[in-house]
Design an enzyme around this catalytic site. Structure first.
Site, PDB file in Angstrom:
ATOM      1  N   LYS A 178      91.078  -4.888  11.613  1.00 47.79           N
ATOM      2  CA  LYS A 178      90.805  -4.311  10.291  1.00 47.79           C
ATOM      3  C   LYS A 178      89.997  -5.272   9.437  1.00 47.79           C
ATOM      4  CE  LYS A 178      93.102  -2.555   6.139  1.00 47.79           C
ATOM      5  NZ  LYS A 178      94.408  -2.315   5.472  1.00 47.79           N
ATOM      6  N   ASN A 182      86.455  -4.599   7.685  1.00 49.49           N
ATOM      7  CA  ASN A 182      86.243  -4.813   6.253  1.00 49.49           C
ATOM      8  C   ASN A 182      85.159  -5.843   5.980  1.00 49.49           C
ATOM      9  OD1 ASN A 182      88.158  -2.955   5.445  1.00 49.49           O
ATOM     10  ND2 ASN A 182      89.803  -4.438   5.254  1.00 49.49           N
ATOM     11  N   SER A 248      85.819   0.449  -0.806  1.00 51.39           N
ATOM     12  CA  SER A 248      86.612   0.016  -1.962  1.00 51.39           C
ATOM     13  C   SER A 248      85.908  -1.102  -2.718  1.00 51.39           C
ATOM     14  CB  SER A 248      87.999  -0.443  -1.501  1.00 51.39           C
ATOM     15  OG  SER A 248      87.898  -1.514  -0.580  1.00 51.39           O
TER      16      SER A 248
END
Length: 301
Positions: A178, A182, A248
């Site tokens: 992950k 990211n 995000s």
């Protein structure tokens, strides 16, 4: 199951809303979102359409539940842990970006702490309304790996609320995977001001791939079995399935907020230095985003 979701932003509100269909959920967040949820409920829209009525509060202290789900930004983890430590929980689950969140929670809480990843797409449209931009899955387990009876119970409870969830014995690899995703997507899209899908083509594609491969090399230096090919496959899969999404970090930059760069590329750089691993792309991306934050008074250094 009684569940506290600490951090009712986009993901926290979406997940809390989904879980509230079958469990007693309390959202911890900020006004005016909390006030609106208290007065008229939480509306889920787009890929999932529902209105639910979880409890909601701005005070995260002295709470008790079977499970605390932590979805705050990584730089707020210690503050969240301090607040949660005033209450009582059987377990806590971090569904946050970056490295180090689980350790920070474990240092403060007297309960088992689980690690997790979430691929649901979420966007807080307005107070009391969160949009599901993509249906994904939750994977959770012990941060150090191996079997966890608690993780199995939490996964079953999430599935009872129709949240696609599975327990994994390989969470260290999944967490680093992950981080690789990211590191490749978040700073590149934030700096270029592009949606995720733009990383499917040059020149952004190569920058993202270099960041992901450097992260995989750092993971291996840390003793985690994450190949370059696996990291790249995960990166490309997320780029494809979330092509229209704004990351995000892009949302944070657009809103003039501090980002989670320290827990993503910054953390990769710190871990790499401990092992003498060269990670120039992550170093560059971290430096650029940090410079943007410092110029706007969002960080001191």
């Amino acid at each position: 199951m009684e569940i506290v979701v600490f951090g009712a932003g986009s993901l926290g509100s979406l997940l809390g809303g989904l879980l509230a269909r079958d469990h007693a959920v309390t959202l911890v967040g900020r006004d005016p979102h909390v006030e609106t949820v208290t007065e008229s409920g939480l509306r889920l829209s787009n890929r999932i359409d529902a209105t639910v009525e979880p409890e909601a509060t701005t005070d995260g202290t002295n709470l008790s539940a079977d499970l605390a789900v932590v979805t705050v930004k990584s730089y707020d983890t210690e503050q969240a842990a301090t607040a949660l430590a005033t209450g009582s929980f059987d377990a806590a689950l971090s569904l946050q970006n970056g490295l180090g969140n689980e350790a920070a929670l474990a240092n403060a809480l007297d309960c088992e702490v689980l690690a997790g990843t979430a691929t649901y797409g979420a966007r807080l449209i307005e107070p009391g309304r969160v949009e599901c931009t993509g249906v994904g899955e939750i994977i959770l387990g012990a941060p150090s790996g191996g079997a966890s009876a608690r993780a199995e119970r939490v996964a079953r409870a999430f599935r009872d609320a129709d949240v696609e969830t599975s327990a994994s014995e390989a969470m260290p690899r999944r967490l680093w995977e992950k981080v690789a995703v990211n590191a490749g997507i978040n700073p590149v899209t934030a700096l270029a001001r592009v949606p995720n899908g733009a990383l499917a083509a040059p020149p952004a594609r190569e920058i993202a791939r270099r960041a992901a491969k450097e992260t995989a090399r750092t993971a291996r230096a840390e003793g985690v079995d994450l190949s370059d090919d696996a990291a790249l496959a995960a990166l490309e899969g997320v780029v494809e399935t979330t092509a229209e999404n704004r990351s995000s970090m892009l949302q944070d930059v657009a809103a003039g907020r501090r980002t989670e760069i320290d827990a993503v590329c910054g953390a990769v750089v710190e871990r790499a230095e401990n092992h003498g691993v060269d990670v120039p792309t992550n170093e560059l991306l971290a430096g650029l985003v940090r410079s943007w934050e410092r110029e706007r008074g969002l960080r001191e250094q």
